[in-house]
Motif scaffolding. Sequence first.
Motif, PDB file in Angstrom:
ATOM      1  N   ALA A  84       0.833  -1.207   0.000  1.00  0.00           N
ATOM      2  CA  ALA A  84       0.000   0.000   0.000  1.00  0.00           C
ATOM      3  C   ALA A  84       0.870   1.261   0.000  1.00  0.00           C
ATOM      4  CB  ALA A  84      -0.942  -0.006   1.196  1.00  0.00           C
ATOM      5  N   ALA A  85       1.977   1.227   0.721  1.00  0.00           N
ATOM      6  CA  ALA A  85       2.890   2.377   0.749  1.00  0.00           C
ATOM      7  C   ALA A  85       3.495   2.613  -0.642  1.00  0.00           C
ATOM      8  CB  ALA A  85       3.991   2.147   1.778  1.00  0.00           C
ATOM      9  N   TYR A  86       3.780   1.548  -1.375  1.00  0.00           N
ATOM     10  CA  TYR A  86       4.313   1.686  -2.727  1.00  0.00           C
ATOM     11  C   TYR A  86       3.278   2.313  -3.655  1.00  0.00           C
ATOM     12  CZ  TYR A  86       8.670  -0.900  -1.987  1.00  0.00           C
ATOM     13  OH  TYR A  86       9.920  -1.301  -1.590  1.00  0.00           O
ATOM     14  N   ARG A  87       2.008   1.969  -3.464  1.00  0.00           N
ATOM     15  CA  ARG A  87       0.958   2.581  -4.287  1.00  0.00           C
ATOM     16  C   ARG A  87       0.957   4.108  -4.093  1.00  0.00           C
ATOM     17  NH1 ARG A  87      -2.175  -1.588  -2.060  1.00  0.00           N
ATOM     18  NH2 ARG A  87      -2.242  -3.374  -3.460  1.00  0.00           N
ATOM     19  N   THR A  88       1.135   4.549  -2.859  1.00  0.00           N
ATOM     20  CA  THR A  88       1.193   5.987  -2.575  1.00  0.00           C
ATOM     21  C   THR A  88       2.384   6.621  -3.279  1.00  0.00           C
ATOM     22  OG1 THR A  88       0.110   5.675  -0.439  1.00  0.00           O
ATOM     23  CG2 THR A  88       1.377   7.708  -0.728  1.00  0.00           C
ATOM     24  N   LEU A  89       3.542   5.988  -3.189  1.00  0.00           N
ATOM     25  CA  LEU A  89       4.739   6.507  -3.848  1.00  0.00           C
ATOM     26  C   LEU A  89       4.558   6.562  -5.365  1.00  0.00           C
ATOM     27  CD1 LEU A  89       7.486   4.648  -1.775  1.00  0.00           C
ATOM     28  CD2 LEU A  89       6.913   7.093  -1.673  1.00  0.00           C
ATOM     29  N   LEU A  90       3.915   5.559  -5.935  1.00  0.00           N
ATOM     30  CA  LEU A  90       3.673   5.534  -7.380  1.00  0.00           C
ATOM     31  C   LEU A  90       2.736   6.665  -7.799  1.00  0.00           C
ATOM     32  CD1 LEU A  90       3.344   1.695  -7.803  1.00  0.00           C
ATOM     33  CD2 LEU A  90       5.015   3.113  -8.990  1.00  0.00           C
ATOM     34  N   ARG A  91       1.688   6.904  -7.022  1.00  0.00           N
ATOM     35  CA  ARG A  91       0.765   8.009  -7.329  1.00  0.00           C
ATOM     36  C   ARG A  91       1.511   9.342  -7.304  1.00  0.00           C
ATOM     37  NH1 ARG A  91      -3.127   4.795  -4.693  1.00  0.00           N
ATOM     38  NH2 ARG A  91      -2.552   5.542  -2.635  1.00  0.00           N
ATOM     39  N   GLN A  92       2.381   9.516  -6.319  1.00  0.00           N
ATOM     40  CA  GLN A  92       3.138  10.766  -6.199  1.00  0.00           C
ATOM     41  C   GLN A  92       4.102  10.946  -7.364  1.00  0.00           C
ATOM     42  OE1 GLN A  92       4.933  10.286  -2.343  1.00  0.00           O
ATOM     43  NE2 GLN A  92       3.091  10.923  -1.246  1.00  0.00           N
ATOM     44  N   GLY A 104      -7.473   1.541 -12.059  1.00  0.00           N
ATOM     45  CA  GLY A 104      -7.867   0.437 -12.938  1.00  0.00           C
ATOM     46  C   GLY A 104      -7.475  -0.908 -12.356  1.00  0.00           C
ATOM     47  N   SER A 105      -6.294  -0.986 -11.793  1.00  0.00           N
ATOM     48  CA  SER A 105      -5.832  -2.229 -11.178  1.00  0.00           C
ATOM     49  C   SER A 105      -6.700  -2.607  -9.984  1.00  0.00           C
ATOM     50  CB  SER A 105      -4.370  -2.085 -10.751  1.00  0.00           C
ATOM     51  OG  SER A 105      -3.966  -3.226 -10.043  1.00  0.00           O
ATOM     52  N   ARG A 106      -7.029  -1.603  -9.183  1.00  0.00           N
ATOM     53  CA  ARG A 106      -7.854  -1.873  -7.988  1.00  0.00           C
ATOM     54  C   ARG A 106      -9.244  -2.367  -8.384  1.00  0.00           C
ATOM     55  NH1 ARG A 106      -9.166   2.263  -3.014  1.00  0.00           N
ATOM     56  NH2 ARG A 106     -10.011   0.675  -1.661  1.00  0.00           N
ATOM     57  N   LEU A 107      -9.810  -1.785  -9.435  1.00  0.00           N
ATOM     58  CA  LEU A 107     -11.124  -2.217  -9.902  1.00  0.00           C
ATOM     59  C   LEU A 107     -11.088  -3.640 -10.467  1.00  0.00           C
ATOM     60  CD1 LEU A 107     -12.375   1.070 -11.617  1.00  0.00           C
ATOM     61  CD2 LEU A 107     -13.159   0.091  -9.436  1.00  0.00           C
ATOM     62  N   ARG A 108     -10.021  -3.993 -11.172  1.00  0.00           N
ATOM     63  CA  ARG A 108      -9.890  -5.324 -11.774  1.00  0.00           C
ATOM     64  C   ARG A 108      -9.505  -6.399 -10.764  1.00  0.00           C
ATOM     65  NH1 ARG A 108      -7.185  -2.396 -15.441  1.00  0.00           N
ATOM     66  NH2 ARG A 108      -5.159  -3.188 -14.841  1.00  0.00           N
ATOM     67  N   ARG A 109      -8.559  -6.072  -9.872  1.00  0.00           N
ATOM     68  CA  ARG A 109      -7.949  -7.102  -9.025  1.00  0.00           C
ATOM     69  C   ARG A 109      -8.174  -6.916  -7.534  1.00  0.00           C
ATOM     70  NH1 ARG A 109      -4.218  -5.390 -12.649  1.00  0.00           N
ATOM     71  NH2 ARG A 109      -3.779  -6.863 -14.301  1.00  0.00           N
ATOM     72  N   GLY A 110      -8.589  -5.729  -7.127  1.00  0.00           N
ATOM     73  CA  GLY A 110      -8.674  -5.430  -5.703  1.00  0.00           C
ATOM     74  C   GLY A 110      -7.284  -5.134  -5.161  1.00  0.00           C
ATOM     75  N   ASP A 111      -7.209  -4.780  -3.891  1.00  0.00           N
ATOM     76  CA  ASP A 111      -5.916  -4.439  -3.294  1.00  0.00           C
ATOM     77  C   ASP A 111      -4.984  -5.632  -3.170  1.00  0.00           C
ATOM     78  OD1 ASP A 111      -6.390  -1.744  -3.069  1.00  0.00           O
ATOM     79  OD2 ASP A 111      -7.182  -1.881  -1.031  1.00  0.00           O
ATOM     80  N   ARG A 112      -5.516  -6.820  -3.001  1.00  0.00           N
ATOM     81  CA  ARG A 112      -4.665  -8.007  -2.830  1.00  0.00           C
ATOM     82  C   ARG A 112      -4.185  -8.604  -4.151  1.00  0.00           C
ATOM     83  NH1 ARG A 112      -3.497  -9.454   2.559  1.00  0.00           N
ATOM     84  NH2 ARG A 112      -5.003  -8.398   3.872  1.00  0.00           N
ATOM     85  N   GLY A 113      -4.629  -8.020  -5.262  1.00  0.00           N
ATOM     86  CA  GLY A 113      -4.236  -8.537  -6.569  1.00  0.00           C
ATOM     87  C   GLY A 113      -2.892  -8.039  -7.049  1.00  0.00           C
ATOM     88  N   THR A 114      -2.283  -7.127  -6.285  1.00  0.00           N
ATOM     89  CA  THR A 114      -0.963  -6.623  -6.655  1.00  0.00           C
ATOM     90  C   THR A 114      -0.031  -6.734  -5.463  1.00  0.00           C
ATOM     91  OG1 THR A 114      -1.603  -4.354  -6.100  1.00  0.00           O
ATOM     92  CG2 THR A 114      -1.859  -5.028  -8.407  1.00  0.00           C
ATOM     93  N   ILE A 115       1.258  -6.647  -5.756  1.00  0.00           N
ATOM     94  CA  ILE A 115       2.263  -6.811  -4.703  1.00  0.00           C
ATOM     95  C   ILE A 115       3.437  -5.871  -4.960  1.00  0.00           C
ATOM     96  CG2 ILE A 115       3.442  -8.699  -5.893  1.00  0.00           C
ATOM     97  CD1 ILE A 115       3.826  -9.985  -3.097  1.00  0.00           C
ATOM     98  N   GLY A 116       4.003  -5.360  -3.884  1.00  0.00           N
ATOM     99  CA  GLY A 116       5.200  -4.547  -3.964  1.00  0.00           C
ATOM    100  C   GLY A 116       6.425  -5.449  -3.856  1.00  0.00           C
ATOM    101  N   ILE A 117       7.483  -5.041  -4.538  1.00  0.00           N
ATOM    102  CA  ILE A 117       8.740  -5.785  -4.500  1.00  0.00           C
ATOM    103  C   ILE A 117       9.854  -4.796  -4.166  1.00  0.00           C
ATOM    104  CG2 ILE A 117      10.365  -7.231  -5.779  1.00  0.00           C
ATOM    105  CD1 ILE A 117       7.985  -8.007  -7.591  1.00  0.00           C
ATOM    106  N   ARG A 118      10.548  -5.054  -3.067  1.00  0.00           N
ATOM    107  CA  ARG A 118      11.665  -4.203  -2.637  1.00  0.00           C
ATOM    108  C   ARG A 118      12.945  -4.794  -3.202  1.00  0.00           C
ATOM    109  NH1 ARG A 118      15.126  -2.898   2.040  1.00  0.00           N
ATOM    110  NH2 ARG A 118      14.919  -0.657   2.360  1.00  0.00           N
ATOM    111  N   ILE A 119      13.734  -3.961  -3.857  1.00  0.00           N
ATOM    112  CA  ILE A 119      14.962  -4.427  -4.500  1.00  0.00           C
ATOM    113  C   ILE A 119      16.149  -3.719  -3.857  1.00  0.00           C
ATOM    114  CG2 ILE A 119      16.248  -4.534  -6.661  1.00  0.00           C
ATOM    115  CD1 ILE A 119      13.508  -4.680  -8.072  1.00  0.00           C
ATOM    116  N   THR A 120      17.058  -4.505  -3.331  1.00  0.00           N
ATOM    117  CA  THR A 120      18.261  -3.997  -2.674  1.00  0.00           C
ATOM    118  C   THR A 120      19.465  -4.340  -3.530  1.00  0.00           C
ATOM    119  OG1 THR A 120      17.197  -4.426  -0.555  1.00  0.00           O
ATOM    120  CG2 THR A 120      19.557  -3.970  -0.524  1.00  0.00           C
ATOM    121  N   LEU A 121      20.239  -3.328  -3.905  1.00  0.00           N
ATOM    122  CA  LEU A 121      21.446  -3.574  -4.710  1.00  0.00           C
ATOM    123  C   LEU A 121      22.461  -4.368  -3.912  1.00  0.00           C
ATOM    124  CD1 LEU A 121      21.897  -0.124  -6.486  1.00  0.00           C
ATOM    125  CD2 LEU A 121      20.763  -2.162  -7.335  1.00  0.00           C
ATOM    126  N   ALA A 122      23.162  -5.242  -4.603  1.00  0.00           N
ATOM    127  CA  ALA A 122      24.171  -6.093  -3.938  1.00  0.00           C
ATOM    128  C   ALA A 122      25.397  -5.286  -3.573  1.00  0.00           C
ATOM    129  CB  ALA A 122      24.558  -7.244  -4.875  1.00  0.00           C
TER     130      ALA A 122
END
Length: 122
Positions: A84-92, A104-122
């Motif tokens: 949910a925090a990533y959705r806020t960052l994406l909107r901004q 559109g995603s929320r209408l099609r899939r709901g909030d649980r239909g998407t996932i955030g992925i945190r990527i940490t550089l090696a």
Amino acid sequence: MVRLSAGSYLLVTTYKKDGTPVPTPVWVVRDGEALGIWTVADSWKVKRIRNRADVLVGPCDVKGRPTGEQYPATAELLTPERTAAYRTLLRQKYGLLGVLTLLGSRLRRGDRGTIGIRITLA
């Protein structure tokens, strides 16, 4: 890292079980000292990350053509609350296009239909 999060698109290369690389262009936001992306929860990239968390990331254009160096990193699938925090960052970051895409995603899939992925550089 700042340069990667400042661009509009990030090329995330995940790996199949046999080691075959699969590059995918995605929107990117900054998550502290990491990068954040958002995608459909049952997408192939999510399935590949569950099997193998190491990824390769770098800047790209909208069609996924690399525009700079690619870097090794580790991907982590996030909880619904952190997604949910990533959705806020994406909107901004992406403005009206981000708002419309997320709606559109929320209408099609709901909030649980998407996932955030945190990527940490090696």
